[in-house]
Design a protein around this motif. Structure first.
Motif, mmCIF file in Angstrom:
data_model
loop_
_atom_site.group_PDB
_atom_site.id
_atom_site.type_symbol
_atom_site.label_atom_id
_atom_site.label_comp_id
_atom_site.label_asym_id
_atom_site.label_seq_id
_atom_site.Cartn_x
_atom_site.Cartn_y
_atom_site.Cartn_z
ATOM 1 N N MET A 74 4.441 1.084 12.090
ATOM 2 C CA MET A 74 3.419 0.265 11.433
ATOM 3 C C MET A 74 4.037 -0.653 10.379
ATOM 4 O O MET A 74 3.410 -1.611 9.930
ATOM 5 N N MET A 75 5.287 -0.364 9.990
ATOM 6 C CA MET A 75 5.968 -1.170 8.973
ATOM 7 C C MET A 75 7.129 -1.966 9.547
ATOM 8 O O MET A 75 7.996 -2.419 8.808
ATOM 9 N N LYS A 76 7.165 -2.166 10.859
ATOM 10 C CA LYS A 76 8.293 -2.886 11.464
ATOM 11 C C LYS A 76 8.294 -4.357 11.069
ATOM 12 O O LYS A 76 9.354 -4.983 10.984
ATOM 13 N N ASP A 77 7.103 -4.940 10.874
ATOM 14 C CA ASP A 77 6.989 -6.315 10.389
ATOM 15 C C ASP A 77 6.143 -6.288 9.128
ATOM 16 O O ASP A 77 4.947 -5.965 9.187
ATOM 17 N N LEU A 78 6.751 -6.610 8.007
ATOM 18 C CA LEU A 78 6.066 -6.574 6.710
ATOM 19 C C LEU A 78 5.993 -7.991 6.161
ATOM 20 O O LEU A 78 6.984 -8.552 5.699
ATOM 21 N N TYR A 79 4.788 -8.560 6.207
ATOM 22 C CA TYR A 79 4.582 -9.959 5.837
ATOM 23 C C TYR A 79 4.255 -10.088 4.349
ATOM 24 O O TYR A 79 3.487 -9.281 3.799
ATOM 25 N N PRO A 80 4.809 -11.098 3.660
ATOM 26 C CA PRO A 80 4.507 -11.296 2.238
ATOM 27 C C PRO A 80 3.043 -11.633 2.026
ATOM 28 O O PRO A 80 2.461 -12.453 2.740
ATOM 29 N N MET A 81 2.441 -10.981 1.026
ATOM 30 C CA MET A 81 1.035 -11.175 0.712
ATOM 31 C C MET A 81 0.874 -12.211 -0.402
ATOM 32 O O MET A 81 1.795 -12.948 -0.722
ATOM 33 N N PHE A 82 -0.314 -12.215 -1.033
ATOM 34 C CA PHE A 82 -0.580 -13.191 -2.082
ATOM 35 C C PHE A 82 0.175 -12.888 -3.371
ATOM 36 O O PHE A 82 0.548 -13.799 -4.098
ATOM 37 N N ASP A 83 0.401 -11.624 -3.683
ATOM 38 C CA ASP A 83 1.070 -11.251 -4.932
ATOM 39 C C ASP A 83 2.539 -10.910 -4.676
ATOM 40 O O ASP A 83 2.883 -10.290 -3.670
ATOM 41 N N LYS A 84 3.378 -11.296 -5.594
ATOM 42 C CA LYS A 84 4.811 -11.039 -5.491
ATOM 43 C C LYS A 84 5.083 -9.545 -5.343
ATOM 44 O O LYS A 84 4.533 -8.715 -6.062
ATOM 45 N N GLY A 85 5.933 -9.207 -4.391
ATOM 46 C CA GLY A 85 6.328 -7.816 -4.209
ATOM 47 C C GLY A 85 5.407 -7.015 -3.319
ATOM 48 O O GLY A 85 5.674 -5.841 -3.061
ATOM 49 N N GLN A 86 4.330 -7.612 -2.809
ATOM 50 C CA GLN A 86 3.409 -6.909 -1.915
ATOM 51 C C GLN A 86 3.553 -7.450 -0.495
ATOM 52 O O GLN A 86 3.564 -8.664 -0.285
ATOM 53 N N TYR A 87 3.647 -6.520 0.474
ATOM 54 C CA TYR A 87 3.870 -6.881 1.873
ATOM 55 C C TYR A 87 2.900 -6.115 2.768
ATOM 56 O O TYR A 87 2.453 -5.020 2.416
ATOM 57 N N TYR A 88 2.609 -6.705 3.933
ATOM 58 C CA TYR A 88 1.594 -6.125 4.812
ATOM 59 C C TYR A 88 2.132 -5.900 6.213
ATOM 60 O O TYR A 88 2.707 -6.796 6.822
ATOM 61 N N GLN A 133 6.148 -13.725 17.716
ATOM 62 C CA GLN A 133 6.889 -13.338 16.520
ATOM 63 C C GLN A 133 7.886 -14.430 16.133
ATOM 64 O O GLN A 133 8.076 -14.726 14.956
ATOM 65 N N ASN A 134 8.504 -15.045 17.122
ATOM 66 C CA ASN A 134 9.475 -16.095 16.840
ATOM 67 C C ASN A 134 8.823 -17.347 16.279
ATOM 68 O O ASN A 134 9.481 -18.185 15.669
ATOM 69 N N LYS A 135 7.510 -17.508 16.484
ATOM 70 C CA LYS A 135 6.788 -18.668 15.982
ATOM 71 C C LYS A 135 6.395 -18.533 14.523
ATOM 72 O O LYS A 135 5.879 -19.477 13.927
ATOM 73 N N TYR A 136 6.615 -17.376 13.921
ATOM 74 C CA TYR A 136 6.213 -17.166 12.527
ATOM 75 C C TYR A 136 6.935 -18.147 11.612
ATOM 76 O O TYR A 136 8.167 -18.252 11.630
ATOM 77 N N LYS A 137 6.167 -18.879 10.797
ATOM 78 C CA LYS A 137 6.711 -19.920 9.938
ATOM 79 C C LYS A 137 6.532 -19.626 8.450
ATOM 80 O O LYS A 137 6.814 -20.473 7.613
ATOM 81 N N GLY A 138 6.052 -18.437 8.121
ATOM 82 C CA GLY A 138 5.772 -18.108 6.734
ATOM 83 C C GLY A 138 7.004 -17.691 5.951
ATOM 84 O O GLY A 138 8.141 -17.791 6.428
ATOM 85 N N ALA A 139 6.767 -17.198 4.737
ATOM 86 C CA ALA A 139 7.852 -16.734 3.871
ATOM 87 C C ALA A 139 8.528 -15.515 4.487
ATOM 88 O O ALA A 139 7.951 -14.841 5.357
ATOM 89 N N PRO A 140 9.760 -15.211 4.070
ATOM 90 C CA PRO A 140 10.512 -14.098 4.673
ATOM 91 C C PRO A 140 9.783 -12.766 4.582
ATOM 92 O O PRO A 140 9.150 -12.448 3.571
ATOM 93 N N LYS A 141 9.899 -11.994 5.661
ATOM 94 C CA LYS A 141 9.308 -10.661 5.697
ATOM 95 C C LYS A 141 10.207 -9.658 4.972
ATOM 96 O O LYS A 141 11.380 -9.923 4.731
ATOM 97 N N HIS A 142 9.648 -8.514 4.643
ATOM 98 C CA HIS A 142 10.395 -7.447 3.970
ATOM 99 C C HIS A 142 11.060 -6.560 5.010
ATOM 100 O O HIS A 142 10.541 -6.353 6.113
ATOM 101 N N GLN A 143 12.202 -6.038 4.657
ATOM 102 C CA GLN A 143 12.900 -5.115 5.557
ATOM 103 C C GLN A 143 12.083 -3.839 5.743
ATOM 104 O O GLN A 143 11.500 -3.308 4.805
#
Length: 398
Positions: A318-332, A40-50
């Motif tokens: 299931m929503m503890k880590d929400l990663y930014p997807m391809f479209d703005k405002g969508q998280y996974y 998890q600490n190695k994640y280099k992508g855009a900020p995740k959602h709360q």
């Protein structure tokens, strides 16, 4: 084109009783190993959602499935669907809305096959494409509760020949941070008229280099969910179709929700400008092969979010880590999506659920945290289901 423009406009306006078995499963679920924490600490992508609060999840008593919505609202919803079908020449649609304490509205309209004048009826099923991933994830979490698997388990336990299999975890398959190449990105598969079986698709993926090291970035991969379904089959010693039937459909008394290996005869076929598309089948197994009417899919989501299938605490996780997807405002998250409309159109709505689609099939299953409305929509044509859901929400909340 209005609905497509509407959806683009939305995007552009961005500026159980606690048994010992359950306790053991929940500990396996929530307690990450040092290696997983390091990943998890190695994640280099855009900020995740709360992570949203667990309080946003609905109460089990809020949905009344045997009561129709009041007539005046039903008439308005039917009129809106008629309007959308006429304006955009929609081939077919199944839609269901659950409104807390008020009841249910559903419709099944249009054509299974427009050229052959075969009409949609109550027995017709639609593809739900990647909405299937939420069902696959739910089954994985059931197996966690059973103690049959842990989210920290490595892919190498089942498929050691996959690149980085000794480092890829089940959780990274669930949240698309595994780096495995998605078979549908391959041009040979994409432009082929034939249907590939799951093993053939896995072989396509294995010929490609992984996109990144596990945990470094996020990239949507159908191969990950194909692997999850194959792992489920190995654990249960049953087909994915049988597992979905026993763990989801039979448990919730859903008659139309299935994960068939073959194309059902009552499936609403994909259309493009009034013509049936010969190859537009959804993804294999856990990546996207579930068919259903909209009511059964909506009932599934209501049961999931209210803790009837897995505990609400696990759904929340299931929503503890929400990663930014391809479209703005969508998280996974772990097989679940979050739509933050503050980023999409400057409103304070948040949806939880999952979208899906192929070139000529669009679906959405969503829960609006403000109104607690659940909506399920599948369209057998290239019409954005999210935009249709937004239009129906406007009718309800006006």
């Amino acid at each position: 084109m209005f609905l497509k423009q509407e959806f683009l406009k939305l995007k552009k306006m961005n500026k159980l009783n606690l048994t010992l078995g359950f306790l053991i499963g929940l500990m396996l679920f929530s307690c990450s190993s040092n290696e997983t924490l390091l990943a998890q600490n190695k994640y280099k992508g855009a900020p995740k959602h709360q992570q949203p609060s667990i309080e946003v999840l609905p109460n089990s008593t809020e949905y009344i499935l045997d009561k129709s919505l009041e007539e005046s609202l039903s008439i308005k919803l039917n009129q809106k669907i008629d309007e959308l079908i006429e304006q955009h020449n929609v081939a077919g649609i199944t839609a269901t809305i659950l409104i807390p304490e008020k009841g249910i509205w559903e419709t099944n309209r249009g054509f299974i096959s427009k050229p052959n004048n075969i009409i949609v009826d109550s027995s017709t099923v639609f593809y739900w494409a990647s909405v299937t991933k939420l069902i696959t994830s739910t089954i994985i979490h059931q197996l966690v509760i059973d103690g049959s698997i842990s989210l920290d388990d490595k892919l190498s336990d089942w498929y050691p020949d996959i690149q980085n299999a000794k480092k890829i975890t089940i959780e990274q398959l669930l949240n698309h941070t595994n780096g495995i190449y998605s078979f549908n990105s391959d041009s040979t598969f994409h432009y082929s008229d034939r249907n590939y079986n799951p093993i053939e698709l896995l072989e396509i993926s294995k010929t490609k280099e992984n996109l990144f090291k596990p945990g470094e970035y996020w990239s949507y991969t159908n191969t990950g969910y194909l692997l999850l379904a194959l792992i489920i089959e190995k654990i249960e010693s049953k087909t994915f179709e049988q597992v979905v039937k026993e763990r989801i459909s039979d448990f919730l008394h859903l008659k139309t929700l299935k994960a068939p290996e073959d194309i059902p005869t009552n499936l609403a076929l994909a259309h493009n400008n009034g013509t049936v598309v010969s190859k537009d089948s959804s993804g294999p197994l856990g990546a996207g092969n579930v068919v259903s009417n909209s009511k059964d899919i909506a009932v599934f989501l209501s049961a999931l979010l209210t803790g009837k299938i897995i505990p609400a605490e696990m759904v929340h996780s299931m929503m503890k880590d929400l990663y930014p997807m391809f479209d703005k405002g969508q998280y996974y998250g772990n097989g679940i999506m979050l739509y933050d409309f503050e980023e999409i159109n400057n409103t304070d709505n948040i949806w939880i659920g999952h979208s899906g689609g192929t070139e000529n099939y669009k679906t959405i299953l969503m829960f609006d945290i403000k109104t607690k409305i659940i909506m399920a929509i599948s369209i057998n044509e290239n019409i954005p289901a999210e935009a249709v859901a937004n239009k129906l929400m406007e009718i309800i909340t006006e």
